[in-house]
Design an enzyme around this catalytic site. Sequence first.
Site, short mmCIF file in Angstrom:
data_model
loop_
_atom_site.label_atom_id
_atom_site.label_comp_id
_atom_site.label_asym_id
_atom_site.label_seq_id
_atom_site.Cartn_x
_atom_site.Cartn_y
_atom_site.Cartn_z
N ARG A 143 0.70 -3.30 -5.07
CA ARG A 143 -0.29 -4.03 -4.24
C ARG A 143 -0.61 -5.31 -5.01
O ARG A 143 -1.21 -5.27 -6.09
CB ARG A 143 -1.54 -3.16 -4.03
CG ARG A 143 -2.57 -3.79 -3.10
CD ARG A 143 -3.71 -2.81 -2.87
NE ARG A 143 -4.85 -3.43 -2.22
CZ ARG A 143 -5.05 -3.46 -0.91
NH1 ARG A 143 -4.17 -2.89 -0.11
NH2 ARG A 143 -6.12 -4.04 -0.39
N HIS B 17 1.55 -6.61 5.22
CA HIS B 17 0.97 -5.30 4.90
C HIS B 17 1.73 -4.24 5.70
O HIS B 17 1.19 -3.62 6.63
CB HIS B 17 -0.51 -5.29 5.25
CG HIS B 17 -1.31 -4.20 4.59
ND1 HIS B 17 -0.73 -3.23 3.79
CD2 HIS B 17 -2.65 -3.91 4.63
CE1 HIS B 17 -1.67 -2.40 3.37
NE2 HIS B 17 -2.83 -2.79 3.86
N GLN C 74 0.45 -0.52 6.34
CA GLN C 74 -0.66 -0.44 7.29
C GLN C 74 -0.13 -0.43 8.72
O GLN C 74 -0.62 0.31 9.58
CB GLN C 74 -1.61 -1.61 7.10
CG GLN C 74 -2.78 -1.63 8.08
CD GLN C 74 -3.72 -0.46 7.91
OE1 GLN C 74 -4.25 -0.24 6.82
NE2 GLN C 74 -3.95 0.31 8.98
N ASP D 150 -9.09 -7.85 11.99
CA ASP D 150 -9.13 -7.69 10.53
C ASP D 150 -10.27 -8.56 10.02
O ASP D 150 -10.78 -9.44 10.74
CB ASP D 150 -7.79 -8.12 9.92
CG ASP D 150 -7.69 -7.85 8.42
OD1 ASP D 150 -8.48 -7.02 7.91
OD2 ASP D 150 -6.85 -8.46 7.75
N CYS E 284 -7.96 -2.17 10.29
CA CYS E 284 -7.33 -1.67 9.07
C CYS E 284 -8.34 -1.36 7.97
O CYS E 284 -7.98 -0.70 6.98
CB CYS E 284 -6.27 -2.64 8.57
SG CYS E 284 -6.91 -4.28 8.12
N ARG F 224 -2.69 6.33 7.21
CA ARG F 224 -2.10 5.69 6.04
C ARG F 224 -1.43 6.75 5.17
O ARG F 224 -0.32 6.56 4.66
CB ARG F 224 -3.18 4.95 5.22
CG ARG F 224 -3.66 3.65 5.81
CD ARG F 224 -2.60 2.55 5.75
NE ARG F 224 -2.17 2.30 4.38
CZ ARG F 224 -2.81 1.49 3.52
NH1 ARG F 224 -3.93 0.87 3.90
NH2 ARG F 224 -2.33 1.29 2.30
#
Length: 311
Positions: free
Chosen positions: A102, A129, A132, A223, A263, A291
């Site tokens: 990450r 991402h 996700q 988001d 998310c 996830r």
Amino acid sequence: MRHFLTLKDISKDEILEITKLAQKIKAETKRGECKPYMAGKTLGMIFEKSSTRTRVSFEVGIHQLGGKGLFLSANDLQLGRGEPLKDTARVIGRMVDMVMIRTFAQSNLEEFAKYSNAPVISGLSDSYHPVQLMADYLTMVEYGKDKDPVVAYVGDGNNMAHSWLMLASKLGFTLRIATPKGYEPDPKIVTDALEFAKKSGAKIELLNDPKEAIKNADVVTTDTWVSMGQEEQKAKRLVDFAGFMVDEMMMALAKTDAIFLHCLPAYRDYEVSQSLFEAHANEIFDEAENRLHAQKGVMVWLDQQRNENGR
């Protein structure tokens, strides 16, 4: 060797294969059957950016698959003292069976993967991402929203918008992205998506009106407007994003059975109203749980790919 750095590199058939694998593993887990698909395997987890869902889902996920997760923050590695990334990759890639990173720059993921002897998964970069989006798509499947859906993404043209562009353009559904002027997705990523859409039949629309994007949508998603590292821009962004909060009146423009996804973390009364968030909390937290299951699907798929290729 296959890596999982962006959905740009994953075909439609592979996305569907990983999703079916995630569904199978999730069903087994719910029955109390945590099968050791990755018994004795080790996942190295490198975090340059902190996270709640990414750390917990990967660490629990590899444990449920019969393996072990190794948490490594930037302070735990010689990277913090200036060791070249490619050297870290060549060391860690010889000691673990898989690596999740990450990070900030997509180029870091690509360089690490180039020198790693183990498959590399993106836990997030500033560009994409992908894990996700695998969780989001698994949630769409579970809610019956995977058959020619219209998806509306409202907010910043960031890594989530880019990842939705990749998913839609690979799977062939309609995606409407509504951003304020000046916050549109990266033109290069849009170009890639439009090229993929020629093959899949996807319909990609870039708009500046959130209401136009949401009208008759099957899925509405958003988001945060202020991502990690953008805190100094908060005051300006709150002004620029005025009118882009998804609330009940805006959501009413979507189909009556539309689902709302986020998310997380969600900043109430900024990108989503408090009441709308709570009205769709079941969907959002199913998405968050997914996830775990989607990433187990990714890890098992990558491990199978490596075994099939004799690496």
